[in-house]
Write a protein that holds these residues in place. Structure first.
Motif, PDB file in Angstrom:
ATOM      1  N   LEU A  13       0.813  -1.220   0.000  1.00 50.64           N
ATOM      2  CA  LEU A  13       0.000   0.000   0.000  1.00 50.64           C
ATOM      3  C   LEU A  13       0.847   1.271   0.000  1.00 50.64           C
ATOM      4  O   LEU A  13       0.641   2.159  -0.820  1.00 50.64           O
ATOM      5  N   LEU A  70      -0.201   9.121   5.161  1.00 53.37           N
ATOM      6  CA  LEU A  70      -0.621   7.936   4.400  1.00 53.37           C
ATOM      7  C   LEU A  70      -0.694   6.702   5.308  1.00 53.37           C
ATOM      8  O   LEU A  70      -1.622   5.899   5.199  1.00 53.37           O
ATOM      9  N   SER A  72      -3.876   7.268   7.500  1.00 50.15           N
ATOM     10  CA  SER A  72      -5.211   7.338   6.899  1.00 50.15           C
ATOM     11  C   SER A  72      -5.502   6.186   5.945  1.00 50.15           C
ATOM     12  O   SER A  72      -6.650   5.986   5.570  1.00 50.15           O
ATOM     13  N   VAL A  73      -4.492   5.423   5.561  1.00 52.27           N
ATOM     14  CA  VAL A  73      -4.743   4.297   4.646  1.00 52.27           C
ATOM     15  C   VAL A  73      -4.251   2.974   5.227  1.00 52.27           C
ATOM     16  O   VAL A  73      -5.022   2.022   5.372  1.00 52.27           O
ATOM     17  N   PRO A 128      -5.838   1.936   8.857  1.00 49.37           N
ATOM     18  CA  PRO A 128      -7.240   1.515   8.743  1.00 49.37           C
ATOM     19  C   PRO A 128      -7.413   0.170   8.008  1.00 49.37           C
ATOM     20  O   PRO A 128      -8.244  -0.651   8.404  1.00 49.37           O
ATOM     21  N   ALA A 129      -6.614  -0.054   6.961  1.00 44.77           N
ATOM     22  CA  ALA A 129      -6.721  -1.340   6.246  1.00 44.77           C
ATOM     23  C   ALA A 129      -6.300  -2.482   7.177  1.00 44.77           C
ATOM     24  O   ALA A 129      -6.896  -3.570   7.143  1.00 44.77           O
ATOM     25  N   ALA A 154      -9.049  -3.126   9.750  1.00 42.17           N
ATOM     26  CA  ALA A 154     -10.175  -3.852   9.150  1.00 42.17           C
ATOM     27  C   ALA A 154      -9.919  -5.357   9.150  1.00 42.17           C
ATOM     28  O   ALA A 154     -10.846  -6.149   9.272  1.00 42.17           O
ATOM     29  N   LEU A 174      -7.083  12.053  -1.952  1.00 35.99           N
ATOM     30  CA  LEU A 174      -6.337  10.861  -1.534  1.00 35.99           C
ATOM     31  C   LEU A 174      -7.194   9.605  -1.691  1.00 35.99           C
ATOM     32  O   LEU A 174      -6.751   8.609  -2.260  1.00 35.99           O
ATOM     33  N   LEU A 181      -6.592   6.002  -4.353  1.00 38.27           N
ATOM     34  CA  LEU A 181      -6.172   4.709  -3.804  1.00 38.27           C
ATOM     35  C   LEU A 181      -6.300   3.578  -4.814  1.00 38.27           C
ATOM     36  O   LEU A 181      -5.354   2.816  -5.030  1.00 38.27           O
ATOM     37  N   ILE A 224      -3.064   1.519  -6.346  1.00 39.65           N
ATOM     38  CA  ILE A 224      -2.781   0.109  -6.043  1.00 39.65           C
ATOM     39  C   ILE A 224      -2.878  -0.735  -7.312  1.00 39.65           C
ATOM     40  O   ILE A 224      -2.073  -1.640  -7.536  1.00 39.65           O
ATOM     41  N   HIS A 228       0.234  -0.124  -9.458  1.00 38.90           N
ATOM     42  CA  HIS A 228       1.395  -0.730  -8.806  1.00 38.90           C
ATOM     43  C   HIS A 228       1.393  -2.250  -8.975  1.00 38.90           C
ATOM     44  O   HIS A 228       2.407  -2.847  -9.342  1.00 38.90           O
ATOM     45  N   SER A 282     -11.007  -4.169   0.899  1.00 39.85           N
ATOM     46  CA  SER A 282      -9.991  -4.295   1.950  1.00 39.85           C
ATOM     47  C   SER A 282      -9.144  -3.041   2.120  1.00 39.85           C
ATOM     48  O   SER A 282      -8.437  -2.936   3.118  1.00 39.85           O
ATOM     49  N   VAL A 283      -9.215  -2.113   1.197  1.00 37.96           N
ATOM     50  CA  VAL A 283      -8.411  -0.893   1.341  1.00 37.96           C
ATOM     51  C   VAL A 283      -9.280   0.372   1.296  1.00 37.96           C
ATOM     52  O   VAL A 283      -9.272   1.184   2.221  1.00 37.96           O
ATOM     53  N   PRO A 338     -12.288   0.561   4.075  1.00 39.62           N
ATOM     54  CA  PRO A 338     -11.762   0.827   5.429  1.00 39.62           C
ATOM     55  C   PRO A 338     -11.185   2.239   5.590  1.00 39.62           C
ATOM     56  O   PRO A 338     -11.381   2.872   6.638  1.00 39.62           O
ATOM     57  N   ALA A 339     -10.491   2.743   4.563  1.00 37.49           N
ATOM     58  CA  ALA A 339      -9.956   4.107   4.661  1.00 37.49           C
ATOM     59  C   ALA A 339     -11.097   5.123   4.758  1.00 37.49           C
ATOM     60  O   ALA A 339     -11.014   6.109   5.493  1.00 37.49           O
ATOM     61  N   ALA A 381     -12.663   4.963   8.233  1.00 37.85           N
ATOM     62  CA  ALA A 381     -11.824   5.633   9.239  1.00 37.85           C
ATOM     63  C   ALA A 381     -12.097   7.143   9.255  1.00 37.85           C
ATOM     64  O   ALA A 381     -12.005   7.778  10.302  1.00 37.85           O
ATOM     65  N   ARG A 416     -13.297   9.183  12.549  1.00 42.79           N
ATOM     66  CA  ARG A 416     -12.396  10.208  13.055  1.00 42.79           C
ATOM     67  C   ARG A 416     -13.119  11.529  13.281  1.00 42.79           C
ATOM     68  O   ARG A 416     -12.812  12.280  14.181  1.00 42.79           O
TER      69      ARG A 416
END
Lengths: 211, 211
Positions: free
Chosen positions: A171, A195, A198-199, A202-203, A206, B167, B171, B175, B178, B198-199, B202-203, B206, B210
């Motif tokens: 990530l 990062l 916030s990413v 949290p992942a 989860a 942001l 994501l 990902i 990448h 899964s990413v 959850p982000a 959060a 928050r």
């Protein structure tokens, strides 16, 4: 089983002694010139001539140490990424380990890798040998040390037992590289902390709730 | 305020009628040949000659429609990415919108963009005009439609009021790109759903906790 022949060893040592070798600081200078040439010309146009000119070395000296362009380039990348730097931080928390690793030399807060890898992307897609050398010698150790951090976190209960550690480990590099490509500059250390918070965390959280 | 001059309009129309124009299906064929040539040769080596050969068109025909290489290439990229395709899905949930957009033509589950952008990375780093054209005509509309999805989710309470929508919107592309670079193939639709669950979600969750 016979032990390795001592004759062969001394012959090898002699041959090393009788040939001028590129070592230490001189090797470092040549590899740094290789990185600069790479950013300037790209991989396809990078030649031993160009690196020899930039490093004020003879082409013969380069060829003795690096038989092919891929060897020279991957050694230069290895130097840049500091593959051995802070591979296994142990701060006691996932957050601490991630930040420590990202801020180490050759980590994600270092700006040189972004420029250098930008100049390699195209060639990596087309040149299997370069691709495989980069994957084996650079990406695999980086990934292994990232996964190590998440496995330690899993043992502490910060990551659930069924989590995809490879995905979690990717990530931070994925988002950093993407931001660097979009903006042209690497993320600052503060941005990396954002990062993580916030990413990545949290992942991870989860995966704990899910299991 | 005077209306647009009808003289100017008809002169423009005449000039369009008197010159052979590349349009419709023929334009599409040329742009597809451009994409293939780009993957094969990379941006630096791509020439009007090469595209003309691949598209069985004359160089003069290409130059009349696209004055410079950057125009031809960015039009081809726009065709590939289907910039107008599924820009504003409205399935009623963030999860549904993200999956719908990722699976549309030119979305993240499409394999061509990975190959094509791989062949452009190096040039994008060095060629400011190409970089700016890609950012303005391709990345900005993509990002705008991704941010639109998250803004709608924010209004429904799926994303917190203080969240960094840029942001969050990056994501999934980050990902996916990448993983594609590491593995050489784009993520499947199933994989994209896993990444969303899964990413991305959850982000987003959060940001709700928050705030």
């Amino acid at each position: 089983m016979t032990p390795p022949s001592s004759t062969a060893t001394s012959t090898h040592e002699e041959s090393v002694r009788t040939r001028p070798r590129v070592e230490g600081e001189r090797e470092r200078e040549i590899l740094e010139a290789t990185l600069e040439t790479l950013v300037e010309l790209g991989y396809d146009k990078l030649s031993f001539d160009a690196v020899a000119g930039a490093a004020k070395a003879s082409k013969a000296t380069l060829y003795r140490r690096w038989p092919a362009k891929v060897d020279l380039v991957v050694d230069a990348l290895e130097l840049m990424l500091g593959v051995e730097a802070d591979r296994f931080p142990d701060t006691g928390t996932l957050r601490g380990d991630l930040i420590s690793q990202a801020c180490a030399k050759g980590g994600l807060a270092d700006d040189q890798p972004v420029k250098v890898f930008g100049s390699l992307m195209n060639a990596m897609h087309r040149d299997r040998e370069l691709h495989d050398a980069i994957m084996t010698r650079l990406i695999a150790p980086k990934m292994a040390s990232a996964v190590h951090i998440f496995r330690a976190a899993q043992q502490r209960g910060e990551v659930g037992p069924g989590a995809d550690l490879d995905l979690l480990a990717r990530l931070l590099p994925a988002i950093s590289i993407h931001e660097a490509m979009l903006t042209g500059s690497h993320p600052s250390q503060d941005r990396l902390v954002t990062l993580v918070d916030s990413v990545v965390l949290p992942a991870c959280a989860a995966t704990v709730q899910r299991d």
